[in-house]
Design a protein around this motif. Structure first.
Motif, PDB file in Angstrom:
ATOM      1  N   GLN A 163       0.828  -1.206   0.000  1.00  0.00           N
ATOM      2  CA  GLN A 163       0.000   0.000   0.000  1.00  0.00           C
ATOM      3  C   GLN A 163       0.861   1.253   0.000  1.00  0.00           C
ATOM      4  O   GLN A 163       0.521   2.249  -0.651  1.00  0.00           O
ATOM      5  N   ALA A 164       1.971   1.212   0.715  1.00  0.00           N
ATOM      6  CA  ALA A 164       2.877   2.360   0.733  1.00  0.00           C
ATOM      7  C   ALA A 164       3.437   2.626  -0.662  1.00  0.00           C
ATOM      8  O   ALA A 164       3.531   3.784  -1.095  1.00  0.00           O
ATOM      9  N   LEU A 165       3.789   1.556  -1.375  1.00  0.00           N
ATOM     10  CA  LEU A 165       4.310   1.718  -2.726  1.00  0.00           C
ATOM     11  C   LEU A 165       3.251   2.290  -3.659  1.00  0.00           C
ATOM     12  O   LEU A 165       3.519   3.213  -4.438  1.00  0.00           O
ATOM     13  N   VAL A 203      10.645   2.171  -6.249  1.00  0.00           N
ATOM     14  CA  VAL A 203      11.197   2.891  -5.101  1.00  0.00           C
ATOM     15  C   VAL A 203      10.916   2.042  -3.867  1.00  0.00           C
ATOM     16  O   VAL A 203       9.971   1.249  -3.856  1.00  0.00           O
ATOM     17  N   ASP A 204      11.732   2.187  -2.846  1.00  0.00           N
ATOM     18  CA  ASP A 204      11.412   1.614  -1.548  1.00  0.00           C
ATOM     19  C   ASP A 204      10.629   2.682  -0.800  1.00  0.00           C
ATOM     20  O   ASP A 204      11.208   3.612  -0.246  1.00  0.00           O
ATOM     21  N   ALA A 205       9.303   2.538  -0.816  1.00  0.00           N
ATOM     22  CA  ALA A 205       8.453   3.601  -0.282  1.00  0.00           C
ATOM     23  C   ALA A 205       8.638   3.797   1.211  1.00  0.00           C
ATOM     24  O   ALA A 205       8.275   4.849   1.747  1.00  0.00           O
ATOM     25  N   ASN A 206       9.199   2.809   1.880  1.00  0.00           N
ATOM     26  CA  ASN A 206       9.364   2.916   3.333  1.00  0.00           C
ATOM     27  C   ASN A 206      10.719   3.486   3.739  1.00  0.00           C
ATOM     28  O   ASN A 206      11.080   3.459   4.914  1.00  0.00           O
ATOM     29  N   GLN A 207      11.466   3.996   2.746  1.00  0.00           N
ATOM     30  CA  GLN A 207      12.724   4.679   3.026  1.00  0.00           C
ATOM     31  C   GLN A 207      12.615   6.125   2.560  1.00  0.00           C
ATOM     32  O   GLN A 207      12.009   6.412   1.530  1.00  0.00           O
ATOM     33  N   LEU A 270       7.743   9.979   0.998  1.00  0.00           N
ATOM     34  CA  LEU A 270       7.066  11.225   0.627  1.00  0.00           C
ATOM     35  C   LEU A 270       7.318  12.346   1.626  1.00  0.00           C
ATOM     36  O   LEU A 270       6.778  13.444   1.461  1.00  0.00           O
ATOM     37  N   GLU A 271       8.118  12.100   2.640  1.00  0.00           N
ATOM     38  CA  GLU A 271       8.389  13.143   3.633  1.00  0.00           C
ATOM     39  C   GLU A 271       8.966  14.391   2.978  1.00  0.00           C
ATOM     40  O   GLU A 271       8.620  15.519   3.346  1.00  0.00           O
ATOM     41  N   SER A 272       9.827  14.203   1.988  1.00  0.00           N
ATOM     42  CA  SER A 272      10.440  15.368   1.341  1.00  0.00           C
ATOM     43  C   SER A 272       9.471  16.103   0.435  1.00  0.00           C
ATOM     44  O   SER A 272       9.773  17.206  -0.041  1.00  0.00           O
ATOM     45  N   ALA A 273       8.290  15.503   0.170  1.00  0.00           N
ATOM     46  CA  ALA A 273       7.290  16.159  -0.675  1.00  0.00           C
ATOM     47  C   ALA A 273       6.344  17.036   0.126  1.00  0.00           C
ATOM     48  O   ALA A 273       5.523  17.748  -0.452  1.00  0.00           O
TER      49      ALA A 273
END
Length: 666
Positions: A163-165, A203-207, A270-273
């Motif tokens: 789901q994160a991906l 992408v590794d969405a959890n990184q 997505l933290e940087s977004a």
């Protein structure tokens, strides 16, 4: 249908014997066997056709100012102060005021707009609310607001890596590319034909990903004249009005969920977004969601064979915005409502689309997909577009939306996200002006007025958040509307011309249809009913084919066949609660195990003409097997002919309450 007297069966794969047509004269010759001796089955008077409701249903235009008349006022970066009175995008979302009171609702309404350009640029005052967030207002309904944020907390804390991906990809990919996989089995050929590309593949969405990654692809593809395959289709999608969500964001000033609570867990990649300027980063409505809905509704217009799956894909985008931690349920509900109005505005406006432009884009899309799929026509394309791909191998053509019943439930849930009804339930649905255009290619055989009634009878119940927009955009259920009427509250006549192809030639209605109206089927096309229907006004078949794919397909009224073919393929006995009358045409019954294919009539079965055609599916009778094919309170009259597929010797026995067939030879 009674079980065969012999349990013997034959493999369906075995060659079938020739077809036999037993004329009425042959059936009459059986009287000497004593099967119906002494029974007077003559018809003194043919029953009248079902009366129905006596008039058609309507969906009058609402009195509210229509978005389709004022959509041009919703402009991005408009220097004017936005208000309910001056901006259509703000007004179509006014149901949010039942939950939240922004400062704009108090301040902006009092601003006098006057300047050489028609308004005065207004610099917003310093925003109040939670420190550092984009919130500037007061919660009006604490229960709904709390449920809204709590949903995101729970969803993001329980989020799986998959789901994160998905949430990351829907966030960073351009929306037109991202949602085109709603095409299912047509995805690859669609992306090839449009020339759609993306530069974000994994992408590794959890990184954490820093800096933020942007998509360098081309979103919807390459337009005309460069693209001769689907260039007109690409132009069609791109020409949908932007209908910016920026003005309503500026007006409603409602924060993103991660600003409301630190318990909301944004996808790490997505933290940087995340924006560092909250005053320009409101959460309501969701812009990603709105863009996805604009693109999918445009695609659904061009490829109505995937209508439900495409709007389901837009709903999936909505859920992914929540799973990302970037938006709340109310945010994405607002994006859906806003975009639906924008697309209807665009498709209704000659400034965006003339009938010629629309027809050219649809024709190009259909012809290209038919050729690439290697099928004969648009009817066959519908079958190809729903070729089951139930295993996710990572291929683009995997169809996540193949389970129609499951997605119907999911779609309905995501219309409200389980929010409580805060207004009066059970109020009549209002259909916005111009909304009928959204079904123009999906239900082409219905008139514009009939499509409005479809939207009215499939609408969400009243009282839910965002359902009170004055026009009815918030209550539309397009997934259900694509399956035809939800109720016959008046009489419905459907004329389908098979020569026009596509859904004009064949369509299926899967809604559970209620109401007191009558259905009349006209024209050469085929309409099949698959719902648990309860409409009571009766059914009249005059031409073409009317199919029964459920045991209660024809509701609780009488059935009258005066032409065409009544094709019964129900999983069990087809129940006709009232009387059954046939004066011409054909009754086609597909017999199977149990009572499949039995015509069970709750009143009198009056056979004043026409034919009976029997086939077997799933069973292969042997010599001596008998079947009851019609069971009624009373039977009058006989068929002109009886056709049994696969058998050269059968006995047709008419009884006072029905009809039986015995297999005598192959």
């Amino acid at each position: 249908m009674l079980a065969p007297t012999s349990p013997r069966t034959r493999s369906l794969s075995a060659p079938q014997p020739r077809l036999l047509v037993l004329l009425l004269a042959s059936a009459l010759g059986l009287a000497a066997c004593g099967s119906d001796d002494g029974y007077d089955d003559s018809i003194t008077a043919v029953p009248a056709e079902p009366a129905g409701a006596g008039s058609a249903d309507t969906a009058p235009l609402p009195s509210a100012v229509a978005y389709v008349d004022t959509g041009a006022t919703n402009q991005r970066n408009n220097p004017c102060q936005v208000t309910l009175e001056t901006n259509a995008g703000v007004r179509v979302l006014q149901g949010f005021l039942d939950v939240w009171t922004p400062s704009s609702a108090k301040v902006d309404a009092g601003v006098t707009l006057a300047a050489a350009n028609g308004c005065a640029a207004v610099t917003p005052a310093a925003w109040t609310g939670l420190p550092g967030d984009a919130t500037d207002g007061v919660v009006k309904n604490a229960t709904v607001h709390a449920a809204n944020i709590d949903y995101v907390k729970k969803a993001t804390q329980a989020r799986t890596p998959a789901q994160a991906l998905a949430a990351y990809l829907d966030d960073r990919r351009q929306k037109g590319y991202s949602v085109s996989d709603g095409m299912g089995p047509l995805t690859s050929v669609w992306r090839t034909g449009t020339g759609q590309t993306t530069t974000i593949t994994s992408v590794d969405a959890n990184q954490p990903v820093n800096p933020v990654v942007n998509d360098g692809g081309n979103n919807t593809g390459v337009g005309s004249p460069t693209n001769t395959q689907l260039g007109l289709a690409v132009d069609f999608i791109n020409n949908i009005a932007d209908g910016s969500t920026e003005p309503p964001k500026r007006f409603y000033k409602y924060a993103r969920p991660w600003r409301w609570s630190t318990d909301v867990k944004v996808v790490p990649a997505l933290e940087s977004a995340k924006s560092s300027t909250p005053a320009t980063d409101g959460g309501f409505p969701s812009g990603h969601t709105a863009e996805a809905w604009r693109d999918t509704l445009a695609m659904a217009y061009l490829v109505p064979q995937r209508y439900q799956e495409l709007v389901a894909r837009a709903m999936e985008m909505s859920e992914n915005r929540i799973l990302a931690g970037m938006h709340s349920p109310l945010d994405v509900m607002g994006g859906r409502v806003h975009a639906t109005a924008v697309v209807a505005y665009s498709l209704s406006s000659a400034s965006y689309y003339t009938p010629t432009v629309k027809a050219a884009a649809v024709t190009q899309a259909q012809n290209y997909l038919i050729s690439q799929a290697g099928v004969a026509d648009a009817v066959s394309l519908n079958g190809y577009a729903h070729t089951a791909r139930t295993t996710d191998t990572g291929a683009a053509d995997y169809d996540r939306f193949a389970d129609n019943a499951a997605w119907r439930k999911t779609y309905l849930q995501r219309l409200t996200y389980g929010m409580p009804q805060i207004g009066t339930a059970g109020q009549p649905a209002s259909v916005p002006k111009g909304a009928e255009v959204l079904l123009e290619t999906r239900l082409p055989y219905l008139s514009a007025d009939q499509r409005r009634v479809v939207l009215k009878t499939t609408a969400l119940d009243s009282g839910y958040p965002l359902g009170n927009d004055g026009e009815g955009w918030g209550r539309l259920n397009l997934f259900a509307a694509a399956d035809g009427f939800g109720a016959f509250n008046g009489d419905v006549s459907v004329t389908m011309d098979a020569t026009l192809g596509g859904f004009n030639a064949r369509d299926n209605w899967r809604n559970d249809i209620g109401g007191k109206g009558r259905l009349t089927k006209l024209g050469s096309g085929m309409l099949r009913l698959a719902g648990a229907n309860t409409f009571s006004g009766g059914t009249v078949l005059a031409a073409g084919t009317l199919g029964a794919d459920s045991n209660t397909a024809f509701g609780t009224g009488d059935v009258f066949v005066k032409g065409g073919t009544l094709d019964v393929a129900s999983p069990g006995a087809l129940v006709v609660a009232g009387g059954y009358t046939q004066t011409a045409g054909s009754l086609s019954l597909t017999l199977g195990s149990g009572d499949r294919g039995l015509l069970k009539v709750g009143g009198v079965a009056t056979i004043a003409g026409g034919d009976l055609k029997l086939t077997f599916d799933g069973v292969t009778p042997k010599v001596g097997d008998s079947f009851t094919v019609i069971k009624a309170v009373q039977r009058k009259g006989r068929f002109a002919s009886v056709t049994v597929a696969g058998y050269s010797k059968v006995t047709v026995t008419y009884t006072p309450d029905g009809l039986q067939v015995r297999i005598d030879g192959v």
